[in-house]
Design a protein around this motif. Structure first.
Motif, mmCIF file in Angstrom:
data_model
loop_
_atom_site.group_PDB
_atom_site.id
_atom_site.type_symbol
_atom_site.label_atom_id
_atom_site.label_comp_id
_atom_site.label_asym_id
_atom_site.label_seq_id
_atom_site.Cartn_x
_atom_site.Cartn_y
_atom_site.Cartn_z
ATOM 1 N N LYS A 155 -0.798 -1.142 -4.240
ATOM 2 C CA LYS A 155 -2.063 -1.426 -3.706
ATOM 3 C C LYS A 155 -3.040 -0.377 -3.816
ATOM 4 C CE LYS A 155 -1.088 -5.682 -1.341
ATOM 5 N NZ LYS A 155 -1.294 -6.429 -0.068
ATOM 6 N N ARG A 156 -3.989 -0.311 -4.826
ATOM 7 C CA ARG A 156 -4.813 0.749 -4.904
ATOM 8 C C ARG A 156 -5.836 0.673 -5.803
ATOM 9 N NH1 ARG A 156 -0.896 1.456 -8.378
ATOM 10 N NH2 ARG A 156 -1.314 2.741 -10.450
ATOM 11 N N PHE A 163 0.800 -1.194 -0.023
ATOM 12 C CA PHE A 163 0.012 -0.017 0.076
ATOM 13 C C PHE A 163 0.730 1.217 -0.180
ATOM 14 C CE2 PHE A 163 -2.908 -3.114 2.004
ATOM 15 C CZ PHE A 163 -3.996 -2.923 1.243
ATOM 16 N N TYR A 210 -5.645 -5.652 -6.026
ATOM 17 C CA TYR A 210 -5.553 -6.698 -5.029
ATOM 18 C C TYR A 210 -6.689 -7.049 -4.540
ATOM 19 C CZ TYR A 210 -6.860 -2.622 -1.701
ATOM 20 O OH TYR A 210 -7.458 -1.717 -1.224
ATOM 21 N N TYR A 252 -9.752 -2.799 -8.881
ATOM 22 C CA TYR A 252 -8.438 -2.741 -7.694
ATOM 23 C C TYR A 252 -7.330 -3.560 -8.266
ATOM 24 C CZ TYR A 252 -11.924 -0.213 -4.763
ATOM 25 O OH TYR A 252 -12.675 0.607 -4.222
ATOM 26 N N ASP A 257 3.622 2.468 2.805
ATOM 27 C CA ASP A 257 4.228 1.308 3.465
ATOM 28 C C ASP A 257 5.639 1.150 3.119
ATOM 29 O OD1 ASP A 257 1.876 0.885 4.968
ATOM 30 O OD2 ASP A 257 1.358 -1.095 3.648
#
Length: 729
Positions: free
Chosen positions: A456-457, A381, A664, A662, A384
């Motif tokens: 991730k988004r 993410f 993920y 998305y 992170d």
């Protein structure tokens, strides 16, 4: 090897030998006339190129004492021989080579003086001769003869010095006598020792037992012994002192050719027959090898092997480098030498002929990726931490250069530092992309596999609220361009005033599909990397659908290629339920809730490549799940709204709104939130609780009270139940 090349090589070998130096130089002493090529038994008298004597045989007399100085061939005037005896006896005809060597001999018997004093032979100048031929010592062969059968030859003494009572350095007795068939008896004998004395005296006691008991020395051969000779040659790998030649593999079978016999005029045909074996030396320490004496076996890290020589056929010596302790290392410079061990007779210390020191270098080893040492796809993410890593083995120091792939053929960008790990701290959306590492050592570079960093988004959101723009990723949808089917694209989008925003009291719109193969929406681009994160970091596709279609399937959102075996994914309807399809793995994963009631329903499908799990959610609640770890493929097709493929097949009949993609798999809580953010009156249990006795998706005092009511109850028999509830008999 050509004869010309061989001749040049032999000439070069001869040039490195000191002037006059050769193996087994021979001084031949024959007490008769100068016959050439004499025979011994059935063979040529080995080592005698020519025999010499003091006088012609026709001039012989029988003097009481014969003292004659002679100059011998093969000694360049250094060696002088004199002798004393009672007689020089002629023992056979001189018409054949068979008899030539033995036809005369020094004899001690005289009819007038039966008490003869024996035979003396004085040889001087041997030290100068050894120096001249480059040898360390010499050995004797004594040829004995008599013209009487069954004669026992007396012992022969070799003395150090010119006097007849000089110290005896070896005494030999001729044995293994034979009769050549001409009435004579013959015997040859070698001394077992080698000598270095400048002057020697050979004495033989008198023969005085019977008148016919006579017979003594017919000839002497003196052979040089020592370092002189031809060493091993023609190495493979070739000598490469400048390290400019080809690199040698680490399992190389090393070979060489045995030193030639210089007494054999046919060079390249036969090795020196006195070579008993080869000592092989191999090391990376040249100075240590240079300091190792010939034949020294004390250091096993330098002395690697000994191989016995065989001469039935002329085969080069070989040494398999695989048998080295630990094997040959890569990217090393090796030095090696072959010492030929030369045997001169029983009980003698061997002599050694060392070859030159030869040089070669082994193959330089490029870095090798360790098991699991390639970079792997990772996802994180924003904000992170994340990293990509490589792990290699290398014989020399390695360096790391990380690259980020630049699309459309641009020059890949340098990123990171000289490290096996590429770190992202914190992760930013701009970091997303494909990376690889170039690892370089002294042997050259190797390149790792490419690996993705996925951030991730939400990568795409088409709210379809009166426009086709992507509010998350900037990819605008287009109306079906026909795709070769002959259809004419509609002039205007099919907007409907009924949108999912109306559920929260806002004016909204949606896109209306009419079950028409010529009308769908497409996200342009067929790049293999476009939206193929589903096989790396996962996928969530979510869409609001309003339909009454029950007659056939209808695809809401898909990315699929059906030109061959179908690959890709689809979020669609099947009769009255929603379905998530993952080709090649999970297949069609259906739900149970009726979604064809002309009401808005949220269809959500997820795929997690780490576990191979696909899920289908209807209105924020999980309805089905399956796991299959089969590999899935990239898809080089546009994303399509309202149909399964760009061809428009399996078209949707109904409204489509707020499509999200998305990169993920969303959690069950996130998917529940997507639904309740529009249907605010809904309450969804995103995940079952283990001690939820009343099923309200909350662990509270009600559940605790129920738990405590049964606290400490025991149903173990017979621990807690020692009698039956009812009679059993």
């Amino acid at each position: 090897m050509s004869r010309l090349l061989l001749g040049i090589l032999i000439l070069a070998m001869l040039l490195v030998v000191a002037p006059g130096q050769s193996y087994a130089d021979t001084v031949g002493i024959n007490f008769c006339s100068g016959w050439t090529n004499p025979h011994v038994g059935d063979g040529v008298a080995d080592g005698f190129d020519q025999w010499t004597d003091a006088r012609a045989i026709d001039d012989w007399t029988a003097p009481e004492v014969e003292t004659t100085g002679i100059t011998l061939l093969n000694s360049n005037g250094q060696v002088v021989v004199t002798w004393k005896c009672d007689n020089i006896w002629w023992a056979g005809p001189e018409d054949t080579n068979e008899n030539a060597l033995y036809r005369a001999y020094l004899d001690d018997w005289d009819n007038a003086d039966p008490d003869g004093y024996g035979v003396e032979v004085h040889i001087t100048g041997l030290g100068a001769w050894l120096a001249q031929v480059g040898a360390a010592s010499y050995q004797l062969r004594l040829y004995c003869n008599t013209d009487w059968d069954d004669t026992t030859f007396k012992p022969i003494s070799v003395r150090d010095g010119a006097a007849i009572d000089s110290p005896i350095i070896e005494s030999v007795t001729p044995t293994n006598m034979w009769d050549p068939g001409d009435g004579t008896t013959r015997a040859n004998v070698d001394t077992s020792d080698t000598f270095t004395a400048d002057t020697i005296t050979i004495t033989i006691p008198e023969h005085n037992t019977l008148p016919g008991d006579r017979g003594c020395l017919a000839a002497i051969k003196i052979t040089s012994v020592g370092i002189a000779g031809f060493p091993a040659w023609d190495p493979d790998p070739e000598d490469d002192p400048d390290l400019t030649g080809a690199e040698v593999p680490t399992n190389k079978t090393m070979s060489w050719r045995t030193g030639e016999d210089p007494n054999d005029g046919n060079y390249g045909v036969g090795p020196d027959p006195r070579i008993a074996g080869h000592h092989i030396y191999l090391t990376t320490d040249k100075a240590a090898l240079e300091a190792t004496p010939p034949g020294d076996t004390s250091d096993p890290t330098i002395h690697r092997s000994y191989q016995t020589a065989t001469y039935e056929t002329y085969v080069p010596g070989v040494y398999n480098a695989d048998t080295n302790p630990g094997g040959l290392d890569t990217d090393k410079v090796y030095y090696w030498r072959v010492d030929e061990q030369v045997e001169y007779g029983p009980g003698q210390d061997p002599n050694f002929w060392p070859s030159p020191i030869w040089t070669f270098q082994t193959t330089k080893l490029l870095p090798v990726f360790n098991p699991g040492g390639q970079p792997v796809h990772t996802a994180a993410f924003p904000d992170d931490k994340a990293s990509l890593s490589v792990s290699v083995s290398s014989d020399t120091e390695e360096h790391y250069a990380w690259k980020k792939v630049v699309p459309d053929g641009g020059k890949d960008a340098d990123v990171g530092t000289d490290s096996a790990t590429l770190s992202f701290d914190p992760v930013q959306v701009s970091d997303e992309g494909q990376y690889y590492c170039v690892i370089t050592n002294d042997a050259g570079p190797v390149t790792s596999n490419k690996a993705y960093l996925d951030v991730k988004r939400l990568v795409g959101r088409w709210q379809l609220n009166g426009n086709l723009t992507d509010s998350a990723g900037g990819r605008t949808a287009i109306i079906d361009p026909g795709d070769g089917y002959g259809g004419t694209p509609p002039a205007d989008p099919n907007w409907a005033d009924d949108g999912v925003e109306d559920l929260i009291g806002q004016d909204g719109q949606s896109y209306h599909f009419y079950d028409d193969v010529t009308e769908n929406l497409q996200i342009p681009g067929t790049d293999i990397d476009l939206f193929n994160f589903h096989k790396r970091s996962g996928l969530t596709v979510s869409a609001w659908v309003k339909t009454t279609l029950t007659s056939h399937w209808g695809a809401a959102v898909s990315r699929q290629d059906k030109t061959g075996a179908a690959i890709g994914w689809i979020l669609n309807t099947d009769g009255s339920v929603g379905v998530m399809t993952i080709r090649q793995a999970n297949g069609d994963l259906g739900s149970s809730t009726n979604i064809t009631d002309d009401q808005w329903h949220l269809l959500t499908g997820t795929y997690d490549p780490a576990t191979g799990t696909a899920q289908i959610y209807i209105d924020g609640q999980l309805e089905n799940s399956s796991t299959n770890t089969n590999a899935i493929s990239d898809v080089a097709m546009p994303i399509v709204f309202g149909a399964e493929t760009v061809a428009g097949d399996v078209a949707l009949d109904g409204l489509l709104d707020d499509v999200r993609v998305y990169n993920y798999p969303l959690s069950s809580f996130d998917i529940a939130y997507l639904y309740t953010s529009f249907v605010q009156s809904a309450v969804i249990c995103a995940e079952d609780l283990p001690i939820d006795y009343n099923g309200d998706c909350v662990q509270d005092l009600v559940d605790l009270n129920q738990f405590l009511r049964t606290w400490l109850e025991c149903n173990q028999v017979p621990t807690c139940w020692d009698t039956p509830d009812h009679p059993l008999n």
